[in-house]
Scaffold this active site. Structure first.
Site, PDB file in Angstrom:
ATOM      1  CG  ASP A 133      -6.646   7.017  -9.443  1.00 60.18           C
ATOM      2  OD1 ASP A 133      -6.387   8.103  -8.907  1.00 60.18           O
ATOM      3  OD2 ASP A 133      -7.073   6.904 -10.603  1.00 60.18           O
ATOM      4  N   GLY A 158      -3.939  -8.501   0.980  1.00 57.20           N
ATOM      5  CA  GLY A 158      -2.593  -8.972   1.272  1.00 57.20           C
ATOM      6  C   GLY A 158      -2.623 -10.268   2.054  1.00 57.20           C
ATOM      7  CD  GLU A 181     -12.189  -4.017  -1.101  1.00 52.50           C
ATOM      8  OE1 GLU A 181     -11.203  -4.728  -0.800  1.00 52.50           O
ATOM      9  OE2 GLU A 181     -12.346  -2.851  -0.703  1.00 52.50           O
TER      10      GLU A 181
END
Length: 263
Positions: A133, A158, A181
C-alpha cells in the site's frame, strides 16, 4: 529454488578475491536477472517451514554495486541517478502499479500483485496477490509471501550486510497494519495480523496474553498482535512490547480482507 552451481562459485570467488572480469560481471548480471524473475531468492523456504539464507546471492547484489557506475536513468516521467535500473513492463508481468511506485532491478514482484505508490528494493521478493500500500517500503532481500496486505506507511527492513543475517520474512496471508515497522530479520509466520503501529525488531518482547509466554524475533502463525508494554521487574517503569491478544478468526478475516473492487 534451483541454480547453476558454477554461478555460485563464480560469485563466491569474485567476492572473496575482489575479481573484476567479464566472467564475473556476466555472473552478477545473471544473478540479478534470476532474482528479478523469481527463480532465485536471497532466502529460500523449505518444506519443514524453515528458511535458508543464500549468502552468495547477497554477495552477487553487493558485487553489482562494486561494478556499477552512477548514471542517469528514466522510468516514464521520473528521472533518477543511480547504479541499479528501475523495472517496467508491468502489463506483461501482470502487476498493477500505481505511479510513482518504484521497483529496482533484482527484486521480484509476482503476477497479481498491486503496488500503490511504494518502493521495493533490490533482492526483495513479493509473492502473488500481495498488495503493497501507499508509501510502504520493502527493504533489500526482504521476503513477502502470497496474498499479504502491507498497509500504508509500513517499513519492512532490508539487509545486505552482514551476509549471514536473515532478512525479514513475512509469510503468506499476513496483514501488516499501517505505520508498522518490521526489521532485524524478524519472521512473521503465516496468517499473522499486526495491528496499526506495531514496531518489531529482533529484541522486541512479544508477550502472548493467552498463555503467558514471551517470544523474541518471531510472530506465531495466525496470531493477532497489538502494541502495548510490559512492566520492569522492579515495577519502576514499563517497556514497549507487542501483545498477542488472540488467534485470527472470521471476524479478524473480515476486518483485514482486501476490497476486491480496488483491484
Amino acid at each position: 529454488m534451483t541454480t547453476n552451481p558454477d554461478l555460485k562459485n563464480v560469485i563466491e570467488s569474485a567476492f572473496s578475491e575482489k575479481l573484476d572480469t567479464p566472467e564475473t560481471r556476466a555472473a552478477v548480471s545473471e544473478t540479478l536477472a534470476l532474482l528479478t524473475s523469481g527463480a532465485l531468492r536471497a532466502a529460500s523456504p523449505s518444506a519443514d517451514g524453515s528458511w535458508t539464507v543464500n549468502e552468495w546471492v547477497k554477495k552477487g547484489v553487493l558485487l553489482h554495486f562494486r561494478y556499477s557506475q552512477m548514471r542517469p536513468m528514466e522510468s516514464g516521467e521520473l528521472h533518477f541517478f543511480d547504479k541499479v535500473d528501475v523495472q517496467g513492463d508491468w502489463a506483461e508481468k501482470g502487476v498493477r502499479v500505481v505511479p510513482p511506485a518504484t521497483v529496482r532491478h533484482g527484486a521480484h514482484v509476482a503476477p497479481g500483485c498491486i503496488l500503490m505508490p511504494s518502493y521495493i528494493n533490490i533482492g526483495a521478493f513479493v509473492g502473488s496477490g500481495t498488495m503493497v500500500d501507499t508509501w510502504s517500503t520493502i527493504g533489500s532481500c526482504a521476503q513477502i509471501g502470497e496474498n499479504c496486505h502491507i498497509s500504508g506507511g509500513v517499513g519492512i527492513g532490508g539487509v545486505l550486510e552482514p551476509l549471514q543475517a536473515a532478512p525479514v520474512i513475512i509469510e503468506d496471508n499476513c496483514f501488516i497494519g499501517a505505520r508498522s515497522e518490521v526489521a532485524e530479520g524478524v519472521r512473521v509466520r503465516e496468517g499473522a495480523v499486526l495491528a496499526m503501529g506495531c514496531y518489531l525488531g529482533a529484541s522486541t518482547k512479544v508477550y502472548n496474553a493467552m498463555n503467558g509466554e514471551t517470544l523474541h524475533g518471531e510472530i506465531p502463525s495466525r496470531a493477532v498482535v497489538v502494541p502495548g508494554s510490559l512492566p520492569s521487574r522492579d515495577g519502576s517503569h514499563h517497556t514497549y512490547a507487542l501483545i498477542i491478544k488472540k488467534i485470527r478468526d472470521e471476524k479478524t478475516d473480515a476486518r483485514t480482507a482486501l476490497n476486491e473492487i480496488l483491484r
